[in-house]
Each structure stands twice: as C-alpha cells, then as structure tokens.
Enzyme design. Structure first.
Site: not given
Length: 330
Positions: A110, A298, A78, A257
């Site tokens: 925002e 991953k 953010s 993640h």
C-alpha cells in the site's frame, strides 16, 4: 443492633482510615485558562490518569530508547499504512530514527500503491454491496479503488520478471529493499529504508496483493521462490548482537509476535511500547500485556514497558511529536 451501633459501624466502613503516602504524583490536567501550549498540553497527559498517563509513559520510554542508542524495532500493521500514518513512518525512516521495520504484506504494497495514486477518504457506513458494484474496496473510512491495484500490477509484475532473471530465490527483506530502490519515490517508506539500509521484515509477504500476483507469476515461472528462512536469521541476529533494544509496536498479530520473538533470543528487550486495543482474555499474543512477554523472555524483567490502549492514528503522531521531532529546528 442499636441505632448508635449501626451508625458507628456504617461510619467505620464508609470513613475507613486510609494510608496517605507522602510521596505521590497528584492527578492534574491541563489548565486552559493559561492559554494554549501544545507542548505543555502533551506534558500534562502524564498526570491526567487513565490512557493519557500511559501515553505519557510511552513518550518517556521512547525518549530513553533514543538516549541510550537502542536498536529500535518498529512494527506496524497494514491498516496503519492505509491511513496517513504512512507519512509518519516515512519521516522516521527518512531520518534514521528507527533501525528495524516489521510489517505485513499490505504494509508494503500500500505504500508503493500510494506512490502511484493516493487513497481516498470515505465513510465507515458506506454500503458494501454498492461499493463492490463500483469496484471500490473499503478499509474503515478509507476507499481504495480496484484501479489502484491494476496500476500496481503494471509495476510489480515487471519487477518480479526483473529480479527472477538475476536469481530465482530471493529473501523477503531483499525483495522489499529492491522494491524501495525500484519505486524511487521520496514519499515511500521503503525508498528511505533502501537509502538508509534499514531492513524490513515481512513474514506474511504473500498475504495480500503481492501474494495474488506471485500466484499468477508462478504459473509462468514455477522456478521462482521466496525465502523466509534467511530473514529469520537476519532479524534474530540483529536482536542478539544489539547492545540494547527497544520495541515500538503498533497493532498486534504477526507483527507484534515477530518482534517480540526476535528479542527473546537476547533474553528480552530493555524497552517496550505497545499500542493496540486487543484484550488478553483469550490467551492470544495479540492481546498479551507486556508482563506476559516478560514470562517468555521477550521483554527483560527489569525493562521499562507500557501498553497504551487506543487508536494509533491519534496516539502515534503525538508520540512522534514529543519523542522524535527535534524542537530546535522550529
């Protein structure tokens, strides 16, 4: 030991023979005596060393992502939207240069708040108690007056009423898509995500002002539900069905993640660029280097990857300038 033996031993240790490979990249910086060329200056980072070289690697990796038409997952926290990086993200989604966005609650609200009123440049050293008295919130050296949230409430609560009339169960990605449509402002990241059908995922949707308002909204509408289960299927399916994937992750925590975990379902992304300052000593995923993600599947074992340590507000615009902007339009 004789003096001669001491000298011989010292020289052998200090002037030890070294392996001097024939094929190597020489360390070389930018030569300002040849004038100023920003494009060549950025190119010189690759041979400068330290994080400049990692930045050069990040640029080349992202160029390859784009050339191979990877599904690009862009993640940002953010505070990136609090800053002027918001306008860089808007450029990318407006021009369909990324395919999936993952952010936090503040990364959504925002952007929408800035469509109503801008944030203000402040000071890292401003007194917190004095700002509290004035009703001004501080994020680093950026000031966000409480009035901004008051105005946002006037937009968001009627929006909740509107979507709740149609369905009292909504997925987060659908809510964000509808917010982008509702704000109808070309300065907004999520307006362009809506227009260009770019899905936005935010597992921690209630961790911010929107969550505060949903709390109050639930007193009046206890039937209202936010579905996160639908989105986990959507993002994992996007990863699984993509021919190749690339990850560009600014910051860490949940955003990092969530993207990495989705790519685990395809046995890893083919390309990965991390930009953060987190360290790995505590075993957190936030600080984990790309090689750790390879151990989980991953990131693919043969993937091109790099982690750039530094401030994303400095680093990422440079990356976009080199890896995304079409120079032929100059």
């Amino acid at each position: 030991m004789k003096e001669s033996e001491k000298l011989k031993t010292a020289k052998a240790n200090i002037l030890r023979d070294s392996d001097n490979p024939k094929n190597y990249v020489a360390i070389k910086g930018y030569d300002f005596s040849e004038g100023l060329d920003y494009d060549k200056l950025l190119d010189s980072f690759s041979t400068t060393g330290f994080q400049a070289t990692n930045l050069g690697k990040a640029i080349e990796i992202i160029k390859k992502m784009r050339k191979e038409k990877c599904t690009i997952f862009l993640g940002y926290t953010s505070n990136m939207v609090t800053s002027g990086l918001r306008d860089v993200f808007r450029y990318l989604v407006e021009n369909k240069m990324v395919d999936v966005v993952v952010t936090t609650a503040g990364g959504v609200e925002e952007d929408l708040i800035k469509c109503i009123e801008p944030f203000m440049l402040g000071d890292f050293n401003a007194d917190g108690a004095a700002l509290r008295e004035r009703g001004i919130n501080r994020t680093g050296n950026i000031f966000v007056p409480n009035e901004r949230y008051v105005e946002f409430e006037k937009f968001f609560l009627p929006f909740l009423e509107e979507i709740n009339k149609k369905s009292n169960v909504n997925s987060v990605s659908d809510i964000i898509n509808k917010l982008g449509e509702k704000i109808n402002n070309k300065e907004s990241i999520y307006y362009w995500c809506h227009k260009n059908n770019i899905p936005v995922f935010c597992p921690a949707f209630t961790d911010g002002s929107m969550g505060d308002m949903i709390y109050f909204f639930k007193y009046k509408h206890p039937e209202f539900k936010v579905d996160i289960a639908d989105d986990i299927k959507k993002i994992n399916d996007l990863a699984i069905t993509s021919k190749k994937t690339g990850m560009i992750i600014l910051g860490s925590g949940m955003v990092k993640h969530h993207i990495c975990n989705a790519n685990m379902f395809r046995n890893g992304a083919e390309y990965a660029v991390y930009i953060n300052n987190a360290q790995e000593f505590d075993g957190s995923d936030s600080g984990a280097n790309p090689d750790e993600a390879i151990s989980w599947g991953k990131i693919a074992a043969e993937a091109k990857h790099v982690k750039v340590f530094g401030d994303a507000t400095i680093i990422f615009p440079l990356i976009v300038a080199k890896a995304f902007v079409d120079k032929t339009k100059d």
